[in-house]
Every structure is written in structure tokens, then in C-alpha cells.
Design a protein around this motif. Structure first.
Motif, PDB file in Angstrom:
ATOM      1  N   HIS A 102      42.148  39.179  37.059  1.00  0.00           N
ATOM      2  CA  HIS A 102      42.636  37.862  37.534  1.00  0.00           C
ATOM      3  C   HIS A 102      41.694  37.029  37.425  1.00  0.00           C
ATOM      4  O   HIS A 102      40.516  37.173  37.113  1.00  0.00           O
ATOM      5  CB  HIS A 102      43.015  38.120  38.966  1.00  0.00           C
ATOM      6  CG  HIS A 102      43.625  36.805  39.657  1.00  0.00           C
ATOM      7  ND1 HIS A 102      42.820  35.815  39.984  1.00  0.00           N
ATOM      8  CD2 HIS A 102      45.140  36.622  39.771  1.00  0.00           C
ATOM      9  CE1 HIS A 102      43.768  34.880  40.701  1.00  0.00           C
ATOM     10  NE2 HIS A 102      44.980  35.286  40.466  1.00  0.00           N
ATOM     11  N   GLN A 103      42.093  35.624  36.978  1.00  0.00           N
ATOM     12  CA  GLN A 103      41.067  34.693  36.814  1.00  0.00           C
ATOM     13  C   GLN A 103      40.091  34.592  37.750  1.00  0.00           C
ATOM     14  O   GLN A 103      39.006  34.401  37.419  1.00  0.00           O
ATOM     15  CB  GLN A 103      41.759  33.043  36.592  1.00  0.00           C
ATOM     16  CG  GLN A 103      40.900  31.932  36.076  1.00  0.00           C
ATOM     17  CD  GLN A 103      40.446  32.159  34.905  1.00  0.00           C
ATOM     18  OE1 GLN A 103      41.249  32.658  34.007  1.00  0.00           O
ATOM     19  NE2 GLN A 103      39.223  32.165  34.385  1.00  0.00           N
ATOM     20  N   ASP A 104      40.446  34.809  39.012  1.00  0.00           N
ATOM     21  CA  ASP A 104      39.453  34.937  40.139  1.00  0.00           C
ATOM     22  C   ASP A 104      38.260  35.763  39.875  1.00  0.00           C
ATOM     23  O   ASP A 104      37.138  35.725  40.037  1.00  0.00           O
ATOM     24  CB  ASP A 104      39.971  35.134  41.450  1.00  0.00           C
ATOM     25  CG  ASP A 104      39.062  34.944  42.682  1.00  0.00           C
ATOM     26  OD1 ASP A 104      38.428  33.976  43.026  1.00  0.00           O
ATOM     27  OD2 ASP A 104      38.802  36.322  43.001  1.00  0.00           O
ATOM     28  N   ASN A 144      36.364  34.319  36.911  1.00  0.00           N
ATOM     29  CA  ASN A 144      35.217  33.323  37.566  1.00  0.00           C
ATOM     30  C   ASN A 144      34.296  33.826  38.305  1.00  0.00           C
ATOM     31  O   ASN A 144      33.075  33.467  38.129  1.00  0.00           O
ATOM     32  CB  ASN A 144      36.196  32.389  38.328  1.00  0.00           C
ATOM     33  CG  ASN A 144      37.255  31.538  37.706  1.00  0.00           C
ATOM     34  OD1 ASN A 144      37.270  31.476  36.234  1.00  0.00           O
ATOM     35  ND2 ASN A 144      38.135  31.084  38.568  1.00  0.00           N
TER      36      ASN A 144
END
Length: 310
Positions: free
Chosen positions: A297-299, A302
Motif C-alpha cells: 500500500h502507499q502507506d 511511504n
């Protein structure tokens, strides 16, 4: 040419023997009569502060202690059955982390979260609530960029800057059927980061080691049988990643099974230095439902970029 047909048949049989123990058919789904190690929590539903001598409440205390939420100065309180202020506070913190109304009461929503199969890595490590939302700065000295939901291990444990290629091996007892999904999990992290990975033989030295183990397996983090903690991994640069051999491991979204690749992506995140995330869709969220598959996921991306500053 006639010799080729028996050869192909034997080859097919050999492949199926390797795959079937991992990729279960519908007939091989978990025995629903086998209780989860976390099933005792259902019997405690409705408990709240002030309850005294509630049978089995000490098991809830040990659950919250195991995942970092509850620590008494006097550890004997872990073994009593009183719902005290410390237990209420620990339960409220758990509820906040898992997006449940922080009532401090063991309500149905909380029971559902707590009985889900999960990663064995604690949510609160050395007193640091890794799942608590925190302000994340985009660059030192700049204004706040966003509220981060990803987390790191204490002291931001990570691989040294020069170590961008990691080797991994499987313990000799590892079923052959898991190699492909774990290889795929490493490649997904490679595609989203500056890390590269390569698989080496089980008798070779490596940065990372992967294996299947049951119950107490010598790392001070024993597994608990099917349906409780399903896997765990250690912070850099330890490099150990263990699956619970008692789980119903499958490849893909199979009803009642736990997907090998999804869990591998999660545990590799720990090997790289990520803690747990508060985002349910993130791969680093601590729990996974039976039959569920997830991806990066982008989280998660990041988080790894923030950890390594790239």
C-alpha cells in the motif's frame, strides 16, 4: 518417443506432491472444531473496569502484555482476574489502534479484532506505541508534511546505507511449495524500494533466513497453534522470519486459509525495519482475515522511504 509419456506423468506427480501440502483443496480446510488460541476472548465479552475475580480475565491481561499494551510494576497482577485501571487503559489504547471506539469495555467490535489471526510482532515495543498516529516531517526543519500511519522499530533499526542487496535462504525443513510465493514477495519490495534480493542455498550464509516452526522454537517467541499468531520477523539486522507451521497455509485467496505471499510481504517489511501500520489496507497492518490477500500500500512505501531517507 514412447518413453516421454511416463516421464512426463512422473514429473507431474512429483510437482503435485510438492504443491498439495501448501495449496490446500476445499476438503483440506481448517477443522472448525479446533479452537483458536484467542477464542477465550469471546467468553470475556462485556467485561469492564470494576469486574472482580472474572474467570479467565488473566488470559486477556497476558494477551495485551504479549503485544505490548499492558505492563505492571508488580507482575503478579498479570495473573489475577481483576479488571483494574491499568487493564482499562491498555484496552483503550488497543481500541484506538484498531479503530474501535475507546470505551475501555471488551465489546463485540473489540472481540472481533482481538480474535483475528495476527503477526506475532508487538504493537508497542519498549514502551513506544508504534501504531499511534504521529506527525511526519517531509524534510528536517520544514513544516509538517502529513500524519504518518506507518511506524518503525525503536531507534529506527535499519540496514546500513551500504547494505542495499540482501541475500535470503530457507531452512532445510521448509516445504518447497512456499519458495515461489516468498520469491514473489521479495520482488514486490524490490520493485518499490532501492533494495535488491537474491535467494541462496540453504547451506549458505545469508542476511535473511526463512523457515517453518511450531510452538516453542528457541527464539523466545513461541507460536500458539492454528489461528493465533501466524508468523513473526525480527528488526534489522537480525534477519529471521518464521512462519507458524501449524497454520493452514495456502497460495492465493482460499477460503479458510492464510496466504503465504501476503504474510511474506508483511514480514519482509519487518525485516527491512517497518513496524505496524494503523491503515487496515496496508500490508503492515497487524491482522489478516482467513482467505484474504493483500499487497503493498502507499502507506508501506511511504514508510520505507521515510525510514531510509530516499
Amino acid at each position: 518417443m514412447a518413453m516421454n509419456k511416463p516421464f512426463h506423468l512422473l514429473t507431474l506427480i512429483f510437482i503435485l506432491v510438492l504443491i498439495i501440502p501448501i495449496s490446500h483443496s476445499q476438503k483440506d480446510l481448517p477443522d472448525t472444531q479446533t479452537p483458536s488460541p484467542f477464542s477465550f476472548i469471546k467468553d470475556l465479552q462485556g467485561c469492564h473496569k470494576g469486574n472482580r475475580s472474572t474467570k479467565g480475565l488473566h488470559n486477556l491481561k497476558h494477551y495485551l502484555h504479549q503485544f505490548g499494551y499492558l505492563n505492571y510494576r508488580d507482575q503478579t497482577h498479570l495473573d489475577d482476574d481483576d479488571f483494574d485501571n491499568a487493564l482499562e487503559s491498555a484496552l483503550k489504547t488497543y481500541q484506538k489502534n484498531y479503530h474501535v471506539s475507546p470505551t475501555g469495555t471488551l465489546d463485540a467490535s473489540t472481540v472481533e479484532k482481538m480474535t483475528s489471526p495476527r503477526c506475532g510482532v508487538a504493537d508497542i515495543v519498549e514502551g513506544i506505541n508504534t501504531m499511534a498516529p504521529k506527525n511526519h516531517h517531509h524534510r528536517p526543519g520544514k513544516s509538517i508534511h502529513n500524519v504518518a500511519n506507518f511506524s518503525f522499530f525503536p531507534n529506527r533499526a535499519r540496514w546500513p546505507p551500504s547494505k542495499t542487496h540482501l541475500t535470503y535462504r530457507f531452512h532445510p525443513n521448509t516445504p518447497r511449495g512456499i519458495i515461489a510465493p516468498v520469491n514473489s514477495a521479495f520482488q514486490k519490495w524490490a520493485s518499490a524500494t532501492f533494495f535488491t534480493f537474491s535467494h541462496v542455498g540453504s547451506n549458505m550464509q545469508s542476511d535473511l533466513a526463512i523457515g517453518f516452526f511450531s510452538r516453542n522454537h528457541g527464539d523466545n517467541a513461541p507460536f500458539d497453534g492454528r489461528g493465533g499468531t501466524i508468523a513473526h520477523a525480527f528488526a534489522p539486522t537480525n534477519g529471521r522470519f518464521h512462519y507458524d507451521a501449524d497454520e493452514n497455509w495456502v497460495i492465493g485467496a482460499v477460503q479458510g486459509g492464510t496466504d503465504l505471499e501476503t504474510v511474506a510481504i508483511h514480514e519482509i517489511g519487518h525485516l527491512l525495519g517497518l513496524g505496524h501500520s494503523r491503515v487496515p489496507a496496508a500490508i503492515m497492518f497487524p491482522t489478516i482475515g482467513p482467505g484474504q490477500t493483500k499487497d503493498l500500500h502507499q502507506d508501506d512505501i511511504n514508510g520505507i522511504r521515510a525510514l531510509y531517507g530516499r
